[in-house]
Scaffold this motif. Structure first.
Motif, PDB file in Angstrom:
ATOM      1  N   GLY A  97      -9.674 -52.788 -48.704  1.00  0.00           N
ATOM      2  CA  GLY A  97      -8.702 -52.092 -49.028  1.00  0.00           C
ATOM      3  C   GLY A  97      -8.200 -51.000 -48.038  1.00  0.00           C
ATOM      4  O   GLY A  97      -7.164 -50.307 -48.089  1.00  0.00           O
ATOM      5  N   GLY A  98      -9.304 -50.311 -47.190  1.00  0.00           N
ATOM      6  CA  GLY A  98      -8.956 -49.407 -46.585  1.00  0.00           C
ATOM      7  C   GLY A  98      -9.863 -49.319 -45.166  1.00  0.00           C
ATOM      8  O   GLY A  98     -11.143 -49.815 -45.444  1.00  0.00           O
ATOM      9  N   LEU A  99      -9.517 -49.010 -44.098  1.00  0.00           N
ATOM     10  CA  LEU A  99     -10.300 -48.818 -43.004  1.00  0.00           C
ATOM     11  C   LEU A  99     -10.411 -47.674 -42.230  1.00  0.00           C
ATOM     12  O   LEU A  99      -9.412 -46.842 -42.246  1.00  0.00           O
ATOM     13  CB  LEU A  99      -9.899 -50.071 -41.815  1.00  0.00           C
ATOM     14  N   LEU A 100     -11.485 -47.563 -41.322  1.00  0.00           N
ATOM     15  CA  LEU A 100     -11.536 -46.150 -40.645  1.00  0.00           C
ATOM     16  C   LEU A 100     -12.291 -46.264 -39.264  1.00  0.00           C
ATOM     17  O   LEU A 100     -13.115 -47.444 -39.319  1.00  0.00           O
ATOM     18  CB  LEU A 100     -12.292 -45.257 -41.425  1.00  0.00           C
ATOM     19  N   LYS A 101     -12.189 -45.671 -38.244  1.00  0.00           N
ATOM     20  CA  LYS A 101     -12.863 -45.887 -37.121  1.00  0.00           C
ATOM     21  C   LYS A 101     -14.428 -45.261 -37.431  1.00  0.00           C
ATOM     22  O   LYS A 101     -14.443 -44.333 -38.134  1.00  0.00           O
ATOM     23  CB  LYS A 101     -12.265 -45.094 -35.956  1.00  0.00           C
ATOM     24  N   ALA A 102     -15.112 -45.792 -36.923  1.00  0.00           N
ATOM     25  CA  ALA A 102     -16.635 -45.563 -37.151  1.00  0.00           C
ATOM     26  C   ALA A 102     -16.827 -43.966 -36.767  1.00  0.00           C
ATOM     27  O   ALA A 102     -17.609 -43.178 -37.186  1.00  0.00           O
ATOM     28  CB  ALA A 102     -17.742 -46.252 -36.535  1.00  0.00           C
ATOM     29  N   ALA A 103     -16.265 -43.602 -35.751  1.00  0.00           N
ATOM     30  CA  ALA A 103     -16.266 -42.315 -35.192  1.00  0.00           C
ATOM     31  C   ALA A 103     -15.795 -41.261 -36.164  1.00  0.00           C
ATOM     32  O   ALA A 103     -16.291 -40.018 -36.094  1.00  0.00           O
ATOM     33  CB  ALA A 103     -15.419 -42.088 -33.671  1.00  0.00           C
ATOM     34  N   ASP A 104     -14.635 -41.595 -36.933  1.00  0.00           N
ATOM     35  CA  ASP A 104     -14.339 -40.656 -38.007  1.00  0.00           C
ATOM     36  C   ASP A 104     -15.108 -40.464 -39.425  1.00  0.00           C
ATOM     37  O   ASP A 104     -14.702 -39.737 -40.087  1.00  0.00           O
ATOM     38  CB  ASP A 104     -12.865 -40.966 -38.302  1.00  0.00           C
ATOM     39  N   LEU A 105     -16.087 -41.321 -39.292  1.00  0.00           N
ATOM     40  CA  LEU A 105     -16.857 -41.381 -40.607  1.00  0.00           C
ATOM     41  C   LEU A 105     -17.799 -39.907 -40.324  1.00  0.00           C
ATOM     42  O   LEU A 105     -18.152 -39.227 -39.582  1.00  0.00           O
ATOM     43  CB  LEU A 105     -17.911 -42.464 -40.704  1.00  0.00           C
ATOM     44  N   ASN A 106     -18.316 -39.300 -41.688  1.00  0.00           N
ATOM     45  CA  ASN A 106     -19.212 -38.235 -41.537  1.00  0.00           C
ATOM     46  C   ASN A 106     -20.516 -38.371 -41.486  1.00  0.00           C
ATOM     47  O   ASN A 106     -20.948 -39.531 -42.151  1.00  0.00           O
ATOM     48  CB  ASN A 106     -18.849 -37.415 -42.744  1.00  0.00           C
ATOM     49  N   PRO A 107     -21.337 -37.953 -40.497  1.00  0.00           N
ATOM     50  CA  PRO A 107     -21.028 -36.870 -39.672  1.00  0.00           C
ATOM     51  C   PRO A 107     -19.927 -37.500 -38.698  1.00  0.00           C
ATOM     52  O   PRO A 107     -20.375 -38.496 -37.972  1.00  0.00           O
ATOM     53  CB  PRO A 107     -22.092 -36.361 -39.165  1.00  0.00           C
ATOM     54  N   LYS A 108     -18.992 -36.825 -38.202  1.00  0.00           N
ATOM     55  CA  LYS A 108     -17.978 -37.303 -37.266  1.00  0.00           C
ATOM     56  C   LYS A 108     -18.682 -37.311 -35.981  1.00  0.00           C
ATOM     57  O   LYS A 108     -19.488 -36.392 -35.551  1.00  0.00           O
ATOM     58  CB  LYS A 108     -16.821 -36.397 -37.119  1.00  0.00           C
ATOM     59  N   GLY A 109     -18.226 -38.260 -35.136  1.00  0.00           N
ATOM     60  CA  GLY A 109     -18.762 -38.661 -33.851  1.00  0.00           C
ATOM     61  C   GLY A 109     -19.837 -39.260 -33.444  1.00  0.00           C
ATOM     62  O   GLY A 109     -20.037 -39.429 -32.278  1.00  0.00           O
ATOM     63  N   LEU A 110     -20.262 -39.804 -34.434  1.00  0.00           N
ATOM     64  CA  LEU A 110     -21.768 -40.498 -34.102  1.00  0.00           C
ATOM     65  C   LEU A 110     -21.365 -41.925 -33.981  1.00  0.00           C
ATOM     66  O   LEU A 110     -22.065 -42.493 -33.202  1.00  0.00           O
ATOM     67  CB  LEU A 110     -22.794 -40.159 -35.206  1.00  0.00           C
ATOM     68  N   GLY A 111     -20.422 -42.359 -34.651  1.00  0.00           N
ATOM     69  CA  GLY A 111     -19.946 -43.954 -34.431  1.00  0.00           C
ATOM     70  C   GLY A 111     -19.189 -44.094 -33.543  1.00  0.00           C
ATOM     71  O   GLY A 111     -18.666 -43.225 -32.741  1.00  0.00           O
ATOM     72  N   SER A 112     -18.949 -45.456 -33.099  1.00  0.00           N
ATOM     73  CA  SER A 112     -18.137 -45.873 -31.942  1.00  0.00           C
ATOM     74  C   SER A 112     -16.499 -45.799 -32.209  1.00  0.00           C
ATOM     75  O   SER A 112     -16.242 -46.123 -33.544  1.00  0.00           O
ATOM     76  CB  SER A 112     -18.171 -47.185 -31.517  1.00  0.00           C
ATOM     77  N   PRO A 113     -15.657 -45.220 -31.599  1.00  0.00           N
ATOM     78  CA  PRO A 113     -14.270 -45.085 -31.786  1.00  0.00           C
ATOM     79  C   PRO A 113     -13.788 -46.323 -31.594  1.00  0.00           C
ATOM     80  O   PRO A 113     -12.339 -46.589 -31.965  1.00  0.00           O
ATOM     81  CB  PRO A 113     -13.596 -44.111 -30.757  1.00  0.00           C
ATOM     82  N   ASN A 158     -19.779 -48.398 -49.362  1.00  0.00           N
ATOM     83  CA  ASN A 158     -20.984 -47.476 -49.472  1.00  0.00           C
ATOM     84  C   ASN A 158     -20.933 -45.994 -48.537  1.00  0.00           C
ATOM     85  O   ASN A 158     -21.445 -45.178 -48.855  1.00  0.00           O
ATOM     86  CB  ASN A 158     -21.994 -48.258 -48.825  1.00  0.00           C
ATOM     87  N   ASN A 159     -20.064 -46.360 -47.505  1.00  0.00           N
ATOM     88  CA  ASN A 159     -19.970 -45.118 -46.567  1.00  0.00           C
ATOM     89  C   ASN A 159     -19.310 -43.888 -47.127  1.00  0.00           C
ATOM     90  O   ASN A 159     -19.350 -42.889 -46.961  1.00  0.00           O
ATOM     91  CB  ASN A 159     -19.192 -45.318 -45.191  1.00  0.00           C
ATOM     92  N   GLN A 160     -18.550 -44.230 -48.352  1.00  0.00           N
ATOM     93  CA  GLN A 160     -17.744 -43.241 -49.135  1.00  0.00           C
ATOM     94  C   GLN A 160     -18.581 -42.667 -50.260  1.00  0.00           C
ATOM     95  O   GLN A 160     -18.346 -41.560 -50.626  1.00  0.00           O
ATOM     96  CB  GLN A 160     -16.565 -43.757 -49.539  1.00  0.00           C
ATOM     97  N   LEU A 161     -19.634 -43.364 -50.390  1.00  0.00           N
ATOM     98  CA  LEU A 161     -20.677 -43.048 -51.367  1.00  0.00           C
ATOM     99  C   LEU A 161     -21.908 -42.092 -51.032  1.00  0.00           C
ATOM    100  O   LEU A 161     -22.879 -41.885 -51.359  1.00  0.00           O
ATOM    101  CB  LEU A 161     -21.333 -44.305 -52.215  1.00  0.00           C
ATOM    102  N   TRP A 162     -21.706 -41.777 -49.490  1.00  0.00           N
ATOM    103  CA  TRP A 162     -22.726 -41.201 -48.607  1.00  0.00           C
ATOM    104  C   TRP A 162     -24.025 -41.883 -48.657  1.00  0.00           C
ATOM    105  O   TRP A 162     -25.172 -41.457 -49.000  1.00  0.00           O
ATOM    106  CB  TRP A 162     -23.090 -39.743 -49.085  1.00  0.00           C
ATOM    107  N   SER A 163     -24.002 -43.288 -48.640  1.00  0.00           N
ATOM    108  CA  SER A 163     -25.243 -44.301 -48.561  1.00  0.00           C
ATOM    109  C   SER A 163     -25.098 -45.086 -47.424  1.00  0.00           C
ATOM    110  O   SER A 163     -24.605 -46.148 -47.573  1.00  0.00           O
ATOM    111  CB  SER A 163     -25.188 -44.920 -49.955  1.00  0.00           C
ATOM    112  N   LEU A 164     -25.680 -44.829 -46.353  1.00  0.00           N
ATOM    113  CA  LEU A 164     -25.613 -45.651 -45.132  1.00  0.00           C
ATOM    114  C   LEU A 164     -27.062 -46.255 -44.886  1.00  0.00           C
ATOM    115  O   LEU A 164     -27.922 -45.826 -45.349  1.00  0.00           O
ATOM    116  CB  LEU A 164     -25.545 -44.859 -43.861  1.00  0.00           C
ATOM    117  N   GLY A 165     -27.087 -47.199 -44.017  1.00  0.00           N
ATOM    118  CA  GLY A 165     -28.290 -47.708 -43.839  1.00  0.00           C
ATOM    119  C   GLY A 165     -28.310 -49.401 -44.458  1.00  0.00           C
ATOM    120  O   GLY A 165     -27.439 -49.797 -44.912  1.00  0.00           O
ATOM    121  N   SER A 166     -29.820 -49.594 -44.251  1.00  0.00           N
ATOM    122  CA  SER A 166     -29.890 -51.078 -45.010  1.00  0.00           C
ATOM    123  C   SER A 166     -29.543 -51.542 -46.283  1.00  0.00           C
ATOM    124  O   SER A 166     -29.547 -52.816 -46.676  1.00  0.00           O
ATOM    125  CB  SER A 166     -31.520 -51.445 -44.769  1.00  0.00           C
ATOM    126  N   THR A 167     -29.285 -50.509 -47.034  1.00  0.00           N
ATOM    127  CA  THR A 167     -29.120 -50.944 -48.407  1.00  0.00           C
ATOM    128  C   THR A 167     -27.630 -50.922 -48.544  1.00  0.00           C
ATOM    129  O   THR A 167     -26.843 -51.457 -49.773  1.00  0.00           O
ATOM    130  CB  THR A 167     -29.406 -49.852 -49.362  1.00  0.00           C
TER     131      THR A 167
END
Length: 199
Positions: A97-113, A158-167
């Motif tokens: 339903g929605g997309l975002l560049k990985a670099a724009d996820l919090n914390p910003k700048g860690l992911g690839s643009p 999951n990334n909007q729920l502040w839950s990143l990683g293997s889960t």
């Protein structure tokens, strides 16, 4: 302005009558009660999708919706019913339903643009229903209502729920399951309303 109101109401009544829908008050009997249908046996749903168990979610939602209606009750056996409801789950999807560049996820700048990640999904549920009289009672089987319904609900990734990683996959799957339950409840209520109004 006052002369437009009766014209608008008349046009609305004509438009609604074209699809079998009619406005009725709480004292006006439904089309099912006119046919003598008060108790409905809900047959176990069939599942035409690859998602196991979703037919049980819809079945339970339908039973709750029927019992929640002042005019209807779910019959525990077909012998106690005036009509039977058959259903098939024809569609279950989880769409982005929605997309975002990985670099724009919090914390910003860690992911690839250059990588897009889903921030929202949409749970989609589609079912086909047939309400009919019961076979073997000395009269031909009559289809009382037939309808295909599709409902959807967005839910956060999951990334909007502040839950990143293997889960991540497990969290997204859990959110999908919860959303399908909510969608099934809405679909059950809409199906019962549609049956009562023959819409």
């Amino acid at each position: 302005m006052r002369r437009l109101i009766p014209i608008t109401l008349a046009a609305l009544a004509i438009a609604l009558s074209g699809c079998g829908y009619s406005l009725r008050s709480s004292k006006t009997p439904s089309l099912l009660s006119k046919k003598g249908v008060r108790r409905i046996y809900v047959r176990p749903m069939t599942n035409g999708t690859f998602r196991p168990g979703v037919e049980n979610i819809v079945f339970n939602a339908l039973v709750r919706a029927i019992n929640g209606s002042p005019e209807l009750r779910a019959a525990p056996t077909i012998e106690q019913a005036d009509a039977e409801l058959l259903g098939n789950v024809s569609r279950v999807e989880r769409n982005v339903g929605g997309l975002l560049k990985a670099a724009d996820l919090n914390p910003k700048g860690l992911g690839s643009p250059n990588i897009l990640v889903a921030t929202e999904y949409v749970a989609v549920l589609g079912c086909d229903f047939t309400l009919r009289t019961i076979e073997g009672r000395g009269v031909p089987v009559e289809v009382l209502w037939k309808g295909g319904l599709s409902r959807s609900k967005p839910f956060p990734a999951n990334n909007q729920l502040w839950s990143l990683g293997s889960t991540s996959a497990l969290i997204n799957e859990s959110e999908l399951e919860r959303s399908l339950g909510d969608v099934a409840e809405q679909m059950g209520r809409d199906a019962v309303q549609s049956m009562l109004e023959d819409f």
